[in-house]
Design a protein around this motif. Structure first.
Motif, PDB file in Angstrom:
ATOM      1  N   ASN A 109      -1.558 -16.397   7.072  1.00  0.00           N
ATOM      2  CA  ASN A 109      -1.502 -15.177   6.483  1.00  0.00           C
ATOM      3  C   ASN A 109      -0.512 -14.905   5.847  1.00  0.00           C
ATOM      4  N   LEU A 110      -0.448 -15.695   3.929  1.00  0.00           N
ATOM      5  CA  LEU A 110       0.597 -15.711   3.243  1.00  0.00           C
ATOM      6  C   LEU A 110       0.193 -14.712   1.918  1.00  0.00           C
ATOM      7  N   ASP A 111       1.541 -13.612   2.351  1.00  0.00           N
ATOM      8  CA  ASP A 111       1.784 -12.921   0.922  1.00  0.00           C
ATOM      9  C   ASP A 111       1.712 -12.369  -0.130  1.00  0.00           C
ATOM     10  N   VAL A 112       1.082 -12.699  -1.266  1.00  0.00           N
ATOM     11  CA  VAL A 112       0.978 -12.763  -2.465  1.00  0.00           C
ATOM     12  C   VAL A 112       2.524 -12.853  -3.382  1.00  0.00           C
ATOM     13  N   SER A 113       2.504 -11.495  -3.272  1.00  0.00           N
ATOM     14  CA  SER A 113       3.912 -11.173  -3.906  1.00  0.00           C
ATOM     15  C   SER A 113       4.249 -10.460  -3.503  1.00  0.00           C
ATOM     16  N   GLY A 114       4.969 -11.052  -2.312  1.00  0.00           N
ATOM     17  CA  GLY A 114       6.059 -10.923  -1.503  1.00  0.00           C
ATOM     18  C   GLY A 114       5.242  -9.635  -0.499  1.00  0.00           C
ATOM     19  N   PRO A 115       6.848 -10.099   0.541  1.00  0.00           N
ATOM     20  CA  PRO A 115       6.236  -9.226   1.570  1.00  0.00           C
ATOM     21  C   PRO A 115       6.759  -8.440   1.566  1.00  0.00           C
ATOM     22  N   ARG A 116       5.854  -6.568   1.407  1.00  0.00           N
ATOM     23  CA  ARG A 116       6.134  -5.567   1.938  1.00  0.00           C
ATOM     24  C   ARG A 116       7.210  -5.228   3.049  1.00  0.00           C
ATOM     25  N   VAL A 117       8.412  -5.229   2.887  1.00  0.00           N
ATOM     26  CA  VAL A 117       9.315  -4.621   4.562  1.00  0.00           C
ATOM     27  C   VAL A 117       9.862  -3.217   4.231  1.00  0.00           C
ATOM     28  N   LEU A 118       8.913  -2.746   5.107  1.00  0.00           N
ATOM     29  CA  LEU A 118       9.204  -1.113   4.935  1.00  0.00           C
ATOM     30  C   LEU A 118      10.415  -0.693   5.870  1.00  0.00           C
ATOM     31  N   PHE A 119      11.990   0.499   5.541  1.00  0.00           N
ATOM     32  CA  PHE A 119      12.974   0.973   6.215  1.00  0.00           C
ATOM     33  C   PHE A 119      11.412   2.145   7.558  1.00  0.00           C
ATOM     34  N   CYS A 120      12.179   2.579   8.912  1.00  0.00           N
ATOM     35  CA  CYS A 120      11.305   3.563   9.389  1.00  0.00           C
ATOM     36  C   CYS A 120      11.029   4.310   9.165  1.00  0.00           C
ATOM     37  N   ALA A 121      12.291   4.626   8.533  1.00  0.00           N
ATOM     38  CA  ALA A 121      11.962   6.175   7.847  1.00  0.00           C
ATOM     39  C   ALA A 121      12.200   6.563   6.433  1.00  0.00           C
ATOM     40  N   ASP A 122      11.106   5.885   5.953  1.00  0.00           N
ATOM     41  CA  ASP A 122      11.159   5.464   4.192  1.00  0.00           C
ATOM     42  C   ASP A 122      10.142   6.496   4.064  1.00  0.00           C
ATOM     43  N   HIS A 123       9.546   6.795   3.078  1.00  0.00           N
ATOM     44  CA  HIS A 123       8.126   7.830   2.115  1.00  0.00           C
ATOM     45  C   HIS A 123       7.252   7.463   2.709  1.00  0.00           C
ATOM     46  N   ALA A 124       7.698   6.101   2.299  1.00  0.00           N
ATOM     47  CA  ALA A 124       5.970   5.449   2.512  1.00  0.00           C
ATOM     48  C   ALA A 124       5.432   5.071   4.192  1.00  0.00           C
ATOM     49  N   VAL A 125       6.007   4.970   4.984  1.00  0.00           N
ATOM     50  CA  VAL A 125       5.824   5.371   6.334  1.00  0.00           C
ATOM     51  C   VAL A 125       5.550   6.521   6.294  1.00  0.00           C
ATOM     52  N   ASP A 126       6.299   7.280   6.010  1.00  0.00           N
ATOM     53  CA  ASP A 126       5.433   8.863   5.723  1.00  0.00           C
ATOM     54  C   ASP A 126       4.195   8.872   5.230  1.00  0.00           C
ATOM     55  N   LEU A 127       3.978   8.109   4.616  1.00  0.00           N
ATOM     56  CA  LEU A 127       2.403   8.673   3.471  1.00  0.00           C
ATOM     57  C   LEU A 127       1.314   8.243   4.646  1.00  0.00           C
ATOM     58  N   MET A 128       1.998   7.126   4.951  1.00  0.00           N
ATOM     59  CA  MET A 128       1.011   6.100   6.689  1.00  0.00           C
ATOM     60  C   MET A 128       0.157   6.817   7.720  1.00  0.00           C
ATOM     61  N   LEU A 129       1.674   7.311   8.108  1.00  0.00           N
ATOM     62  CA  LEU A 129       1.631   8.577   8.829  1.00  0.00           C
ATOM     63  C   LEU A 129       0.132   9.695   8.315  1.00  0.00           C
ATOM     64  N   LYS A 130       0.756  10.115   7.505  1.00  0.00           N
ATOM     65  CA  LYS A 130       0.048  12.187   6.798  1.00  0.00           C
ATOM     66  C   LYS A 130      -1.210  11.432   6.602  1.00  0.00           C
ATOM     67  N   SER A 131      -1.269  10.460   6.003  1.00  0.00           N
ATOM     68  CA  SER A 131      -2.294  10.301   5.541  1.00  0.00           C
ATOM     69  C   SER A 131      -3.801   9.277   6.631  1.00  0.00           C
ATOM     70  N   GLY A 132      -3.551   8.980   7.171  1.00  0.00           N
ATOM     71  CA  GLY A 132      -3.942   8.227   8.821  1.00  0.00           C
ATOM     72  C   GLY A 132      -4.257   6.712   8.421  1.00  0.00           C
ATOM     73  N   ALA A 133      -3.681   6.498   7.600  1.00  0.00           N
ATOM     74  CA  ALA A 133      -3.783   4.861   7.014  1.00  0.00           C
ATOM     75  C   ALA A 133      -3.231   3.748   8.104  1.00  0.00           C
ATOM     76  N   SER A 134      -2.094   4.619   8.200  1.00  0.00           N
ATOM     77  CA  SER A 134      -1.471   4.442   9.861  1.00  0.00           C
ATOM     78  C   SER A 134      -2.429   3.696  11.215  1.00  0.00           C
ATOM     79  N   HIS A 135      -3.154   4.465  11.415  1.00  0.00           N
ATOM     80  CA  HIS A 135      -4.694   4.004  12.660  1.00  0.00           C
ATOM     81  C   HIS A 135      -4.963   2.412  12.228  1.00  0.00           C
ATOM     82  N   TYR A 136      -4.958   2.303  10.963  1.00  0.00           N
ATOM     83  CA  TYR A 136      -5.639   0.707  11.032  1.00  0.00           C
ATOM     84  C   TYR A 136      -4.389  -0.561  10.291  1.00  0.00           C
TER      85      TYR A 136
END
Length: 505
Positions: A109-136
């Motif tokens: 499973n090779l990433d086309v445009s670079g990997p998305r490495v996320l900081f654990c405390a980043d707003h992007a992680v908060d968005l996934m948790l708040k939106s429910g996308a983190s369930h998947y």
């Protein structure tokens, strides 16, 4: 939804009619920004039709097999009627072990445009948790960070007080200097702004270049480089570049790094990465949008925009099936260009769209992917490596970031590793020089790191004559703008394909 379906294996089905024929929003392309917009619009009660001409989810944010990635890069680096200004160029793909890799056609499973490495405390992680996308989605920790030092060796990056004490590469004086600096930063961040305290950094210092502030703190060059490029994540050479990181931004980056450590029990370090690759990120938001009523149709190209004959304003799209679908708003992936014209006023609209969609870009990213049978560091699978500016050659003005991932992240077979490396660049030749220098440095590290490497070459089907580097892809990617049509005005936002602010290219 799966992002691993082969384009060549699946027949193109007949186009089914879409019902209803009118939506609040039409989104074309299932990349990460478009998928987030679909999820947000669907969650707010809007009717959304989400289309993609590809047979898989994720668009340029997908994770593909070797064969599909090769096809995707080659097909999207050649100008066509659908994409006259492709996002990719100068694609170089080399296969050093075709017989071995052919035994694992669907295990990458090779990433086309670079990997998305996320900081654990980043707003992007908060968005996934708040939106429910983190369930998947599922994530694993990136276990360590290293930086190439002056001796062309990988030195560990201490990310906490405990790590500073344990680090054998730092001398006692360096440890004390780094401890005092971290104490100052933590004191500044924890203080009430209304209180006077000698631990608070002055406004004058906060507005000064971060490199100058570190010099003022009497940090040695090695520690400065670690703070600037491995923790502060500065993209450009902070001694000579016009893109200077301010102390205020550097301190905020250190705060994000520090607050990310220990946020999640199963994440040892500050960074996390999605299992099965970055293609899971847009799929997580797509799944959330589908739950909220968004309608998804893959393999559905849009051949034209529909405009009102009187006002000339946008009113819908015409699909490859010949069906007209109407909407109030449109979001279009920047890599897609809608051909054709249904009205004279459409041409002016389309020319304006094309001008902003691709020509008004903000630079390029040089990207590389390697598949290896050994790790850069013995007994470690998942970690980040920083090649700071001027560490590979004197004219290197940008940082090169390397992410190694192992089979426990389901991106490759056990016993193999995937290495992503990338750097910002202004033009193609500069980017190619960065890529080839990085690839050469990685090959040297792979040779020196193979001895005693107990985590590699575990598969029984490994060939006797085994090259360390099995496969590589080098390419240049443009940064571009995405476009949102809101009634009578186009709104453009940078669609970098590089990272969210939280991402490390």
């Amino acid at each position: 939804m799966t992002g691993n379906e082969s384009e060549s294996e699946l027949p193109v089905p007949p186009y089914p009619p879409i019902e209803p024929t009118a939506f609040d929003l039409i989104v074309i392309g299932t990349g990460l920004p478009e998928s987030v917009i679909s999820a947000a619009a669907s969650a707010s009660g809007k009717s959304v039709l989400h289309l993609d001409p590809n047979p898989f989810y994720g668009s340029h944010f997908s994770s593909l097999s070797i064969a599909d990635l090769t096809h995707f890069l080659n097909s999207h680096s050649t100008p066509s009627s659908v994409c006259p200004d492709p996002l990719y160029s100068d694609v170089e793909i080399s296969n050093y072990a075709p017989r071995l890799l052919s035994q694992h056609p669907r295990n990458f499973n090779l990433d086309v445009s670079g990997p998305r490495v996320l900081f654990c405390a980043d707003h992007a992680v908060d968005l996934m948790l708040k939106s429910g996308a983190s369930h998947y989605l599922e994530f694993k920790s990136i276990d360590a960070t290293f930086m190439l030092d002056a001796d062309a060796k990988l030195c560990s990056v201490p990310d906490s007080r405990a790590a500073i004490f344990k680090d054998k590469s730092l001398g006692l004086m360096e440890k004390n200097q780094l401890m005092r600096f971290f104490k100052l930063v933590q004191g500044h961040l924890s203080l009430d702004e209304s209180k006077e305290n000698n631990l608070r950094i002055s406004e004058e210092d906060l507005d000064s270049p971060f490199a100058d502030f570190l010099t003022k703190m009497k940090l040695p060059s090695k520690i400065k480089s670690i703070v600037l490029y491995a923790i502060g994540m500065a993209d450009y050479d902070q001694e000579v570049s016009e893109y200077v990181l301010k102390t205020r931004d550097g301190i905020n980056q250190l705060a994000l790094y520090n607050s990310s450590i220990g946020r999640f029990q199963n994440a040892l370090g500050a960074l996390i990465y999605p299992i099965y690759g970055q293609g899971e990120l847009p799929q997580g938001f797509c799944r959330r949008a589908a739950v909220k009523g968004c309608l998804y149709v893959l393999r559905m190209p849009v051949i034209s925009l529909l405009t009102d004959q009187n006002s000339g304003s946008y009113k819908g799209v015409r699909l490859a099936s010949g069906q007209d679908i109407f909407s109030h708003k449109l979001v279009l992936d920047p890599s897609f260009t809608v051909p054709g014209s249904l009205a004279s006023s459409h041409q002016q609209l389309q020319e304006s769209f094309q001008a902003f969609s691709l020509s008004d870009n903000k630079g390029k990213v040089a990207r590389g992917i390697c598949i290896t049978r050994s790790s850069l560091k013995p007994d470690l699978s998942n970690f980040l490596v920083i090649f700071p500016p001027r560490s590979l050659f004197p004219e290197q003005v940008t940082s090169i970031r390397v992410l190694q991932l192992g089979g426990n992240l389901a991106v490759c077979p056990l016993g193999m590793f995937v290495l992503y490396f990338s750097a910002l660049c202004d033009e193609v030749n500069q980017g190619k020089k960065l890529l080839h220098a990085a690839l050469s440095a990685l090959e040297k590290l792979l040779v020196t790191g193979t001895a005693g490497n107990s985590s590699t070459a575990q598969s029984e089907d490994m060939e006797e004559a085994k090259p360390t580097l099995l496969w590589s892809a080098l390419y240049i990617q443009d940064l571009s703008l995405s476009c949102v049509y809101l009634g009578s005005v186009w709104i453009y936002y940078l669609h970098s394909h590089t990272r969210w602010k939280s991402e490390l290219q």
